[in-house]
Design a protein around this motif. Structure first.
Motif, PDB file in Angstrom:
ATOM      1  N   ILE A 147      14.723  -1.280   5.549  1.00  0.00           N
ATOM      2  CA  ILE A 147      13.419  -1.632   5.609  1.00  0.00           C
ATOM      3  C   ILE A 147      13.085  -2.173   4.001  1.00  0.00           C
ATOM      4  N   GLY A 148      12.487  -2.981   3.746  1.00  0.00           N
ATOM      5  CA  GLY A 148      12.185  -3.277   2.297  1.00  0.00           C
ATOM      6  C   GLY A 148      10.791  -3.091   1.559  1.00  0.00           C
ATOM      7  N   ILE A 149       9.982  -2.836   2.425  1.00  0.00           N
ATOM      8  CA  ILE A 149       8.488  -2.478   2.186  1.00  0.00           C
ATOM      9  C   ILE A 149       8.163  -1.284   2.862  1.00  0.00           C
ATOM     10  N   LEU A 150       7.422  -0.303   1.879  1.00  0.00           N
ATOM     11  CA  LEU A 150       7.007   1.100   2.715  1.00  0.00           C
ATOM     12  C   LEU A 150       5.589   1.424   2.011  1.00  0.00           C
ATOM     13  N   VAL A 151       4.797   1.535   2.725  1.00  0.00           N
ATOM     14  CA  VAL A 151       3.338   1.838   2.448  1.00  0.00           C
ATOM     15  C   VAL A 151       2.890   2.956   3.236  1.00  0.00           C
ATOM     16  N   VAL A 152       2.370   4.011   2.581  1.00  0.00           N
ATOM     17  CA  VAL A 152       1.736   5.084   2.964  1.00  0.00           C
ATOM     18  C   VAL A 152       0.588   5.512   2.608  1.00  0.00           C
ATOM     19  N   ASN A 153      -0.477   5.682   3.282  1.00  0.00           N
ATOM     20  CA  ASN A 153      -1.865   6.130   3.008  1.00  0.00           C
ATOM     21  C   ASN A 153      -2.106   7.563   3.707  1.00  0.00           C
ATOM     22  N   SER A 154      -2.971   8.073   2.478  1.00  0.00           N
ATOM     23  CA  SER A 154      -3.668   9.443   2.941  1.00  0.00           C
ATOM     24  C   SER A 154      -4.519   9.548   1.945  1.00  0.00           C
ATOM     25  N   VAL A 164       5.255   8.532  -0.596  1.00  0.00           N
ATOM     26  CA  VAL A 164       6.342   7.445  -0.618  1.00  0.00           C
ATOM     27  C   VAL A 164       7.552   7.987  -1.213  1.00  0.00           C
ATOM     28  N   SER A 165       7.480   8.693  -2.270  1.00  0.00           N
ATOM     29  CA  SER A 165       8.619   9.294  -2.900  1.00  0.00           C
ATOM     30  C   SER A 165       9.487  10.482  -1.831  1.00  0.00           C
ATOM     31  N   MET A 166       8.518  11.204  -1.231  1.00  0.00           N
ATOM     32  CA  MET A 166       8.854  12.301  -0.311  1.00  0.00           C
ATOM     33  C   MET A 166       9.661  11.484   0.840  1.00  0.00           C
ATOM     34  N   ILE A 167       9.134  10.330   1.363  1.00  0.00           N
ATOM     35  CA  ILE A 167      10.046   9.737   2.497  1.00  0.00           C
ATOM     36  C   ILE A 167      11.197   9.081   1.858  1.00  0.00           C
ATOM     37  N   ILE A 168      11.270   8.530   0.877  1.00  0.00           N
ATOM     38  CA  ILE A 168      12.410   7.663   0.184  1.00  0.00           C
ATOM     39  C   ILE A 168      13.470   8.776  -0.096  1.00  0.00           C
ATOM     40  N   ASN A 169      13.166   9.907  -0.439  1.00  0.00           N
ATOM     41  CA  ASN A 169      14.063  10.928  -0.530  1.00  0.00           C
ATOM     42  C   ASN A 169      14.764  11.260   0.592  1.00  0.00           C
ATOM     43  N   HIS A 170      13.801  11.642   1.706  1.00  0.00           N
ATOM     44  CA  HIS A 170      14.445  12.004   2.840  1.00  0.00           C
ATOM     45  C   HIS A 170      15.096  11.331   3.401  1.00  0.00           C
ATOM     46  N   TYR A 171      14.763   9.970   3.807  1.00  0.00           N
ATOM     47  CA  TYR A 171      15.729   8.891   4.685  1.00  0.00           C
ATOM     48  C   TYR A 171      16.510   8.237   3.557  1.00  0.00           C
ATOM     49  N   ASN A 172      16.502   8.308   2.294  1.00  0.00           N
ATOM     50  CA  ASN A 172      17.692   7.675   1.558  1.00  0.00           C
ATOM     51  C   ASN A 172      17.473   6.229   1.591  1.00  0.00           C
ATOM     52  N   PHE A 173      16.125   5.983   1.489  1.00  0.00           N
ATOM     53  CA  PHE A 173      15.757   4.279   1.365  1.00  0.00           C
ATOM     54  C   PHE A 173      16.739   3.595   0.203  1.00  0.00           C
ATOM     55  N   ARG A 174      16.824   2.270   0.269  1.00  0.00           N
ATOM     56  CA  ARG A 174      17.366   1.530  -0.812  1.00  0.00           C
ATOM     57  C   ARG A 174      16.658   1.527  -2.046  1.00  0.00           C
ATOM     58  N   VAL A 175      17.360   1.501  -3.229  1.00  0.00           N
ATOM     59  CA  VAL A 175      16.635   1.582  -4.656  1.00  0.00           C
ATOM     60  C   VAL A 175      15.797   0.490  -4.946  1.00  0.00           C
ATOM     61  N   ASN A 176      15.704  -0.617  -4.046  1.00  0.00           N
ATOM     62  CA  ASN A 176      14.857  -1.678  -4.597  1.00  0.00           C
ATOM     63  C   ASN A 176      13.703  -1.868  -3.620  1.00  0.00           C
ATOM     64  N   VAL A 177      13.450  -0.877  -2.830  1.00  0.00           N
ATOM     65  CA  VAL A 177      12.377  -0.859  -1.676  1.00  0.00           C
ATOM     66  C   VAL A 177      11.014  -0.780  -2.338  1.00  0.00           C
ATOM     67  N   LEU A 178      10.247  -1.642  -2.084  1.00  0.00           N
ATOM     68  CA  LEU A 178       8.900  -2.019  -2.683  1.00  0.00           C
ATOM     69  C   LEU A 178       7.852  -0.973  -2.034  1.00  0.00           C
ATOM     70  N   SER A 179       7.549   0.198  -2.701  1.00  0.00           N
ATOM     71  CA  SER A 179       6.821   1.401  -2.193  1.00  0.00           C
ATOM     72  C   SER A 179       5.464   1.314  -2.687  1.00  0.00           C
ATOM     73  N   TYR A 180       4.330   1.558  -1.838  1.00  0.00           N
ATOM     74  CA  TYR A 180       3.189   1.702  -2.385  1.00  0.00           C
ATOM     75  C   TYR A 180       2.544   3.023  -1.866  1.00  0.00           C
ATOM     76  N   ASN A 181       1.686   3.878  -2.464  1.00  0.00           N
ATOM     77  CA  ASN A 181       0.948   5.253  -1.988  1.00  0.00           C
ATOM     78  C   ASN A 181      -0.522   4.922  -2.256  1.00  0.00           C
ATOM     79  N   LEU A 182      -1.444   4.735  -1.036  1.00  0.00           N
ATOM     80  CA  LEU A 182      -2.750   4.452  -0.986  1.00  0.00           C
ATOM     81  C   LEU A 182      -3.489   5.840  -0.744  1.00  0.00           C
TER      82      LEU A 182
END
Length: 457
Positions: A147-154, A164-182
């Motif tokens: 997965i290269g793009i991660l968008v989370v909204n709450s 998004v940090s919570m999810i990246i930490n839990h699933y060990n996403f790659r370091v260059n994932v594009l992450s956005y928290n709305l």
């Protein structure tokens, strides 16, 4: 030395010239071919890539977290901060809300007495998001590392580190994932997240985008006695949705839907729209979200603005022309406003279940039938208002009923604080067999839902 460059005999000189002509011809052809190839590549890279919805999941809490009207009233009495008048008001709102007896509230609320703290809020967030993402990755057979793009909204709960940090930490996403928290985007944020992911997929070829939508109930309970703020306690419930989007051509065969249009309308330039859903402190300094009585009317106005942009994209030319002439007639000759028939454009409607009053307004505005409103009313009845994730429960309802056929068009409509009306149009790429998805949140009880039961609730 210079003369030695030329051939010694006349015949050799002719051969030399012919070779030079062929050389220049070959060079021109090569350069022209390279130009054509470069232009084709440029067009391919710049063209609008198709965005596919590979699959989606909705979180279904365990039965122990089901909250009937009686359980709800018993729990809020234990909090000990609500007046008798507020308790009667809550009970009255529940009876008119359109919610059923089996909606879900987080574990912190179901304890005796209920708990409101950051630790429990994080626990709710991890429970719903990890649960729904686990199911999505299992269904799609996609690894988190792909997965290269991660968008989370709450909207209201914005912890640090972020979702998004919570999810990246839990699933060990790659370091260059594009992450956005709305945050702060209200109940329409799921479609805003999809729109953001779509725009990113346009410029990042061969990519997957994960969109996760939720709202946190644990930390956002209003513990005061302002009536306009008490309504949210009665309507909002526990839930989450996760969607996997792709721009990979190879995913066309297995994807469920293709994204056709997203139209976003913002009415924040109007004060009555901006303030109809407003987080603030009451007279006692207690923070809550105030819902104005004008909310259904504001929603209707925002929907009309959204329709004016969407209609030319989806309606037949005859309806579009009639709509244009009607607008001119309304301004010049005070003609009666014309409402286009969207049955010509869509087979299914998913309207955000913000409450019974909002659904009634939309049903009347769009002239929809009870059958068309069934996914929205059933979702409100069974799961309550789960904020931005509600639209995915409605789409899951349509799939569980076996209504989605190849080529069908689905219109999702969502409203959010600010005030916003956002809509998305999806085209089904295949007929959805209800028996293929044992993770559908409706699978165990879909046959118990009918067109009329929610009106009688």
């Amino acid at each position: 030395m210079a003369l030695s460059f030329f051939p010694s005999s006349f015949s050799s000189y002719i051969v030399f010239l012919l070779c030079r002509v062929d050389y220049f011809r070959f060079t021109n052809v090569l350069l022209f071919s390279m130009f054509i190839i470069s232009m084709a590549l440029k067009f391919y890279m710049s063209r609008s890539r198709k965005v596919f919805l590979v699959d989606f999941t909705c979180y279904k809490p365990r039965d122990a977290l089901k909250c009937s009207y009686e359980t709800f009233m018993d729990q809020i009495k234990q909090v000990g901060v609500f007046s008798e008048e507020s308790l009667r008001f809550k009970k009255n709102i529940l009876n008119k809300s359109g919610l059923g007896e089996s909606t879900y509230l987080p574990e912190a609320f179901m304890r005796s007495p209920p708990i409101k703290c950051m630790e429990e809020a994080r626990k709710e967030a991890k429970t719903v998001l990890f649960g729904v993402i686990d199911e999505l990755l299992t269904k799609t057979r996609v690894k988190a590392s792909e997965i290269g793009i991660l968008v989370v909204n709450s909207s209201l709960f914005t912890p640090t580190p972020s979702y998004v940090s919570m999810i990246i930490n839990h699933y060990n996403f790659r370091v260059n994932v594009l992450s956005y928290n709305l945050s702060g985007m209200g109940c329409s944020a799921a479609l805003i997240s999809v729109d953001l992911a779509k725009n990113l997929l346009k410029v990042h070829p061969n990519s997957y985008a994960l969109v996760a939508s939720t709202e946190n109930n644990t930390l956002n309970w209003y513990l005061g006695n302002n009536r306009s703020m008490l309504v949210t306690n009665c309507l909002f419930r526990m839930g989450a949705g996760a969607v996997l989007l792709s721009n990979r051509t190879s995913d066309h065969c297995r994807a469920k839907y293709q994204l056709m249009h997203i139209v976003r309308t913002h009415k924040g330039n109007e004060d009555h729209g901006y303030g109809c859903t407003y987080q603030e402190e009451d007279t006692s300094g207690i923070v809550g979200v105030s819902l104005s009585k004008e909310l259904p009317k504001v929603s209707e106005g925002a929907l009309k603005s959204n329709i004016s942009t969407l209609a030319p994209l989806v309606l037949p030319i005859s309806d579009c022309l009639r709509l244009i002439f009607n607008k001119v007639g309304v301004k010049l000759f005070q003609m009666k406003s014309f409402s286009p028939n969207f049955n010509h454009a869509f087979e299914h409607f998913c309207i955000h279940p913000g409450g019974r009053a909002i659904l009634d307004k939309v049903e009347k505005s769009l002239k929809l039938t009870e059958w068309q409103m069934e996914p929205s009313r059933s979702t409100l009845y069974r799961f309550g208002n789960t904020s931005s994730s509600s639209l995915w429960y409605e789409l899951a309802y349509l799939e569980a009923k076996g209504r989605i056929k190849k080529g069908d068009r689905v219109w999702q409509i969502a409203f959010g604080a600010g005030f916003k009306c956002n809509s998305a149009v999806w085209k089904s790429l295949r007929t959805i067999n209800p028996g293929d998805d044992d993770k559908n949140p409706w699978v165990d009880e879909i046959d118990t839902f009918s067109v009329h039961m929610q009106r009688e609730a």
